[in-house]
Design a protein around this motif. Structure first.
Motif, PDB file in Angstrom:
ATOM      1  N   THR A  43      83.504 -41.060  81.060  1.00 57.67           N
ATOM      2  CA  THR A  43      84.638 -41.996  81.028  1.00 57.67           C
ATOM      3  C   THR A  43      84.970 -42.398  79.594  1.00 57.67           C
ATOM      4  N   GLY A  44      83.943 -42.717  78.816  1.00 58.04           N
ATOM      5  CA  GLY A  44      84.160 -43.081  77.421  1.00 58.04           C
ATOM      6  C   GLY A  44      84.810 -41.950  76.644  1.00 58.04           C
ATOM      7  N   GLN A  45      84.369 -40.726  76.913  1.00 50.19           N
ATOM      8  CA  GLN A  45      84.946 -39.565  76.227  1.00 50.19           C
ATOM      9  C   GLN A  45      86.407 -39.379  76.603  1.00 50.19           C
ATOM     10  N   ALA A  46      86.714 -39.507  77.908  1.00 50.38           N
ATOM     11  CA  ALA A  46      88.099 -39.336  78.361  1.00 50.38           C
ATOM     12  C   ALA A  46      89.011 -40.380  77.711  1.00 50.38           C
ATOM     13  N   GLU A  47      88.529 -41.614  77.614  1.00 50.80           N
ATOM     14  CA  GLU A  47      89.345 -42.672  77.019  1.00 50.80           C
ATOM     15  C   GLU A  47      89.471 -42.506  75.505  1.00 50.80           C
ATOM     16  N   ALA A  48      88.457 -41.942  74.870  1.00 51.05           N
ATOM     17  CA  ALA A  48      88.535 -41.647  73.433  1.00 51.05           C
ATOM     18  C   ALA A  48      89.590 -40.566  73.181  1.00 51.05           C
ATOM     19  N   VAL A  49      89.598 -39.541  74.046  1.00 48.54           N
ATOM     20  CA  VAL A  49      90.588 -38.459  73.936  1.00 48.54           C
ATOM     21  C   VAL A  49      91.991 -39.028  74.143  1.00 48.54           C
ATOM     22  N   ARG A  50      92.136 -39.909  75.152  1.00 49.88           N
ATOM     23  CA  ARG A  50      93.434 -40.522  75.444  1.00 49.88           C
ATOM     24  C   ARG A  50      93.985 -41.264  74.227  1.00 49.88           C
ATOM     25  N   MET A  51      93.109 -42.020  73.547  1.00 45.18           N
ATOM     26  CA  MET A  51      93.540 -42.780  72.376  1.00 45.18           C
ATOM     27  C   MET A  51      93.953 -41.850  71.233  1.00 45.18           C
ATOM     28  N   ALA A  52      93.179 -40.794  71.022  1.00 35.32           N
ATOM     29  CA  ALA A  52      93.491 -39.845  69.948  1.00 35.32           C
ATOM     30  C   ALA A  52      94.838 -39.160  70.189  1.00 35.32           C
TER      31      ALA A  52
ATOM     32  N   GLU B  46     109.239 -42.844  67.687  1.00 30.99           N
ATOM     33  CA  GLU B  46     109.810 -43.491  68.880  1.00 30.99           C
ATOM     34  C   GLU B  46     108.789 -43.603  70.014  1.00 30.99           C
ATOM     35  N   ASN B  47     107.777 -42.742  69.994  1.00 25.38           N
ATOM     36  CA  ASN B  47     106.747 -42.781  71.044  1.00 25.38           C
ATOM     37  C   ASN B  47     105.940 -44.077  71.006  1.00 25.38           C
ATOM     38  N   ARG B  48     105.874 -44.702  69.839  1.00 25.92           N
ATOM     39  CA  ARG B  48     105.082 -45.931  69.688  1.00 25.92           C
ATOM     40  C   ARG B  48     105.568 -47.030  70.632  1.00 25.92           C
ATOM     41  N   ALA B  49     106.875 -47.141  70.791  1.00 25.90           N
ATOM     42  CA  ALA B  49     107.461 -48.173  71.659  1.00 25.90           C
ATOM     43  C   ALA B  49     107.086 -47.955  73.121  1.00 25.90           C
ATOM     44  N   ILE B  50     106.826 -46.697  73.511  1.00 27.08           N
ATOM     45  CA  ILE B  50     106.439 -46.377  74.895  1.00 27.08           C
ATOM     46  C   ILE B  50     104.946 -46.632  75.101  1.00 27.08           C
ATOM     47  N   LEU B  51     104.119 -46.221  74.132  1.00 29.54           N
ATOM     48  CA  LEU B  51     102.663 -46.246  74.289  1.00 29.54           C
ATOM     49  C   LEU B  51     102.043 -47.618  74.018  1.00 29.54           C
ATOM     50  N   LYS B  52     102.631 -48.399  73.115  1.00 31.06           N
ATOM     51  CA  LYS B  52     102.042 -49.690  72.747  1.00 31.06           C
ATOM     52  C   LYS B  52     101.964 -50.658  73.932  1.00 31.06           C
ATOM     53  N   PRO B  53     103.037 -50.843  74.718  1.00 32.36           N
ATOM     54  CA  PRO B  53     102.937 -51.774  75.863  1.00 32.36           C
ATOM     55  C   PRO B  53     101.916 -51.340  76.919  1.00 32.36           C
ATOM     56  N   GLU B  54     101.644 -50.044  77.005  1.00 31.25           N
ATOM     57  CA  GLU B  54     100.651 -49.525  77.964  1.00 31.25           C
ATOM     58  C   GLU B  54      99.223 -49.738  77.475  1.00 31.25           C
ATOM     59  N   GLY B  55      99.060 -50.135  76.209  1.00 33.57           N
ATOM     60  CA  GLY B  55      97.741 -50.413  75.650  1.00 33.57           C
ATOM     61  C   GLY B  55      96.971 -49.172  75.240  1.00 33.57           C
ATOM     62  N   LEU B  56      97.669 -48.066  75.031  1.00 29.87           N
ATOM     63  CA  LEU B  56      96.982 -46.815  74.682  1.00 29.87           C
ATOM     64  C   LEU B  56      96.666 -46.708  73.192  1.00 29.87           C
ATOM     65  N   LEU B  57      97.244 -47.587  72.383  1.00 32.67           N
ATOM     66  CA  LEU B  57      96.991 -47.525  70.939  1.00 32.67           C
ATOM     67  C   LEU B  57      95.971 -48.567  70.499  1.00 32.67           C
ATOM     68  N   THR B  58      95.456 -49.353  71.454  1.00 36.41           N
ATOM     69  CA  THR B  58      94.503 -50.418  71.127  1.00 36.41           C
ATOM     70  C   THR B  58      93.079 -49.897  71.268  1.00 36.41           C
ATOM     71  N   ARG B  59      92.277 -50.059  70.223  1.00 40.28           N
ATOM     72  CA  ARG B  59      90.863 -49.673  70.263  1.00 40.28           C
ATOM     73  C   ARG B  59      90.125 -50.689  71.110  1.00 40.28           C
ATOM     74  N   ASP B  60      89.491 -50.240  72.182  1.00 39.72           N
ATOM     75  CA  ASP B  60      88.741 -51.141  73.059  1.00 39.72           C
ATOM     76  C   ASP B  60      87.422 -51.498  72.375  1.00 39.72           C
ATOM     77  N   PRO B  61      87.222 -52.768  72.001  1.00 40.75           N
ATOM     78  CA  PRO B  61      86.046 -53.117  71.196  1.00 40.75           C
ATOM     79  C   PRO B  61      84.762 -53.291  72.000  1.00 40.75           C
ATOM     80  N   ARG B  62      84.842 -53.226  73.340  1.00 34.89           N
ATOM     81  CA  ARG B  62      83.655 -53.523  74.147  1.00 34.89           C
ATOM     82  C   ARG B  62      82.579 -52.456  73.962  1.00 34.89           C
ATOM     83  N   MET B  63      81.391 -52.903  73.591  1.00 34.62           N
ATOM     84  CA  MET B  63      80.259 -52.005  73.399  1.00 34.62           C
ATOM     85  C   MET B  63      79.095 -52.521  74.241  1.00 34.62           C
ATOM     86  N   VAL B  64      78.080 -51.689  74.409  1.00 35.08           N
ATOM     87  CA  VAL B  64      76.892 -52.097  75.161  1.00 35.08           C
ATOM     88  C   VAL B  64      76.132 -53.133  74.333  1.00 35.08           C
ATOM     89  N   GLU B  65      75.775 -54.240  74.981  1.00 34.55           N
ATOM     90  CA  GLU B  65      75.039 -55.305  74.293  1.00 34.55           C
ATOM     91  C   GLU B  65      73.589 -54.862  74.093  1.00 34.55           C
TER      92      GLU B  65
END
Length: 127
Positions: free
Chosen positions: A70-79, A90-109
């Motif tokens: 899952t982590g790998q698939a989401e890393a590929v999606r972001m790239a 122009e793609n930025r306006a489509i992808l930004k509201p979907e949250g695909l350009l945001t780095r998910d900061p959650r890591m294993v504690e």
């Protein structure tokens, strides 16, 4: 001309090369359906391409390592999302509201000493 970008999620790192082509996605020298067998993971990888309607316009070559599927698939999606923004602003306006350009900061504690896991404690006995 290939566009090179990096996406990260948890401990996974995906390096992708986006080039014009017929919509072929190769992950670690394997076909997408072989590397990510479940439909959910395949959808995650293709999500950015589908949203920008570029599914058949680009070939994607991916090198991904670390973490789980899952982590790998989401890393590929972001790239892929980052690369699409580089290819057309122009793609930025489509992808930004979907949250695909945001780095998910959650890591294993990390696990703490004197405890079973990060938060779980050993059983406490008063008497």
């Amino acid at each position: 001309m290939a566009i090179h970008t990096i996406g990260r999620r948890k401990t996974s790192v995906a390096r992708i090369y986006l080039s014009e082509g017929s919509g072929k996605i190769t992950v670690n020298k394997k076909d997408l359906a072989v590397y990510f067998p479940t439909a959910t993971l395949q959808y995650k990888v293709r999500q950015a391409l589908e949203l920008t309607e570029n599914g058949e316009n680009f070939d994607v070559n991916v090198n991904v390592y670390g973490g789980g599927t899952t982590g790998q698939a989401e890393a590929v999606r972001m790239a892929i999302a980052r690369a699409l923004c580089e290819s057309d602003a122009e793609n930025r306006a489509i992808l930004k509201p979907e949250g695909l350009l945001t780095r998910d900061p959650r890591m294993v504690e990390r696990k703490k000493f004197g405890q079973k896991k990060a938060r779980k404690k050993y059983q406490f006995s008063k008497r």
